[in-house]
Design an enzyme around this catalytic site. Structure first.
Site, PDB file in Angstrom:
ATOM      1  N   SER A  95      11.582  10.523   6.077  1.00 24.69           N
ATOM      2  CA  SER A  95      10.429  11.410   6.157  1.00 24.69           C
ATOM      3  C   SER A  95      10.910  12.842   6.299  1.00 24.69           C
ATOM      4  O   SER A  95      11.931  13.107   6.954  1.00 24.69           O
ATOM      5  CB  SER A  95       9.559  11.050   7.367  1.00 24.69           C
ATOM      6  N   SER A 121       0.846  -1.200   0.000  1.00 25.02           N
ATOM      7  CA  SER A 121       0.000   0.000   0.000  1.00 25.02           C
ATOM      8  C   SER A 121       0.873   1.238   0.000  1.00 25.02           C
ATOM      9  O   SER A 121       2.095   1.168   0.228  1.00 25.02           O
ATOM     10  CB  SER A 121      -0.932   0.032   1.226  1.00 25.02           C
ATOM     11  N   ILE A 139       3.212   4.345  -0.274  1.00 29.87           N
ATOM     12  CA  ILE A 139       4.477   4.647  -0.944  1.00 29.87           C
ATOM     13  C   ILE A 139       5.197   3.376  -1.367  1.00 29.87           C
ATOM     14  O   ILE A 139       5.829   3.337  -2.430  1.00 29.87           O
ATOM     15  CB  ILE A 139       5.349   5.516  -0.020  1.00 29.87           C
ATOM     16  N   TYR A 153       8.186   9.054  16.211  1.00 22.33           N
ATOM     17  CA  TYR A 153       8.239   8.766  14.776  1.00 22.33           C
ATOM     18  C   TYR A 153       9.354   9.564  14.107  1.00 22.33           C
ATOM     19  O   TYR A 153      10.164   9.017  13.345  1.00 22.33           O
ATOM     20  CB  TYR A 153       6.890   9.099  14.140  1.00 22.33           C
TER      21      TYR A 153
END
Length: 247
Positions: free
Chosen positions: A138, A16, A18, A151
């Site tokens: 990220s 799913s 990326i 995160y």
């Protein structure tokens, strides 16, 4: 011929978002892609979408050593080694300071950092000279967002890993880079903002390009980092975030 014809790629978290977009882009550009994910039904759907001649499914959890052995066995069975690794499997959960638990910390770091370390280490003997290793980071590693400290810290660790590994593997002509997406239209992002559409729109408004990325836009960056077009790039982080981390 496509730029990746004859190449073999491994993509974790490929079912799913990326990961799936990256797998599709690599297959589109000619690579045979080993798809790694935890849900067999989603793996089967992705293989069907990409095509059986271009993709193979491996049901595995990258945090389980026995599953990593199954991944390497599948690649060895096909033969030819690996030319591309997109280590993408990860989790994102919101937990503001004061509500962080050991479980939240462990789940985030075991998957986002431990899973990447052990995946790349497991396939290291299978990497061909000149291979490209791409880690999914990220834009959150430089852009603060309330509730995402653990995160963001995990993604900052990934950035550090890429620098070290690039230095360690340069003699084998193996390149290691990070793709750092910003807000991207994925099921994972939608899950973080269930019932908070206004908050997501407010966050999107802070992006200079005033929109979220489409997964295929990130996939194109992944394919570029896998291709000869990026042959002089290693140890780098490529931000694909609409300018959010830059101005």
């Amino acid at each position: 011929m496509s730029v990746l014809t004859g190449k073999a790629a491994l993509v974790t978290g490929a079912t799913s978002g990326i990961g799936r977009a990256g797998a599709r882009a690599l297959a589109r550009d000619g690579a045979h892609v080993f798809l790694v994910g935890r849900r067999q039904d989603a793996l089967d759907d992705t293989v069907t979408e990409i095509g059986y001649q271009k993709a193979s499914a491996i049901r595995a959890d990258v945090t389980h050593p026995a599953d990593l052995a199954r991944i390497t066995a599948a690649v060895e069975t096909r033969g030819g080694g690996l030319d591309i690794v997109f280590a993408n499997a990860g989790v994102a959960e919101v937990a503001p300071l004061g509500n962080i638990t050991w479980d939240h910390y462990a789940r985030t770091f075991n998957t986002n950092v431990g899973g990447i370390i052990l995946t790349v280490q497991a396939v290291l003997p299978l990497l061909n000279e000149g291979a490209s290793v791409i880690l999914c980071g990220s834009a959150g590693d430089v852009k603060a967002s309330p509730g995402t400290s653990v995160y963001a810290a995990s993604k900052t660790a990934i950035r550090s890993l890429a620098r070290s590994w690039a230095a360690e593997l340069v003699d084998r002509r193996i390149r290691v880079n990070v793709v750092a997406p910003g807000l991207t239209e994925t099921p994972g992002l939608a899950g973080l903002f269930v019932g908070a559409d206004d908050a997501l729109e407010d966050l999107t408004a802070t992006v200079p390009m005033k929109r979220r990325a489409r997964p295929e836009e990130i996939g194109s960056v992944i394919s570029f980092l896998a291709s000869p077009g990026s042959s002089y790039i290693t140890g780098s982080e490529i931000y694909a975030d609409g300018g959010a981390s830059q101005f």
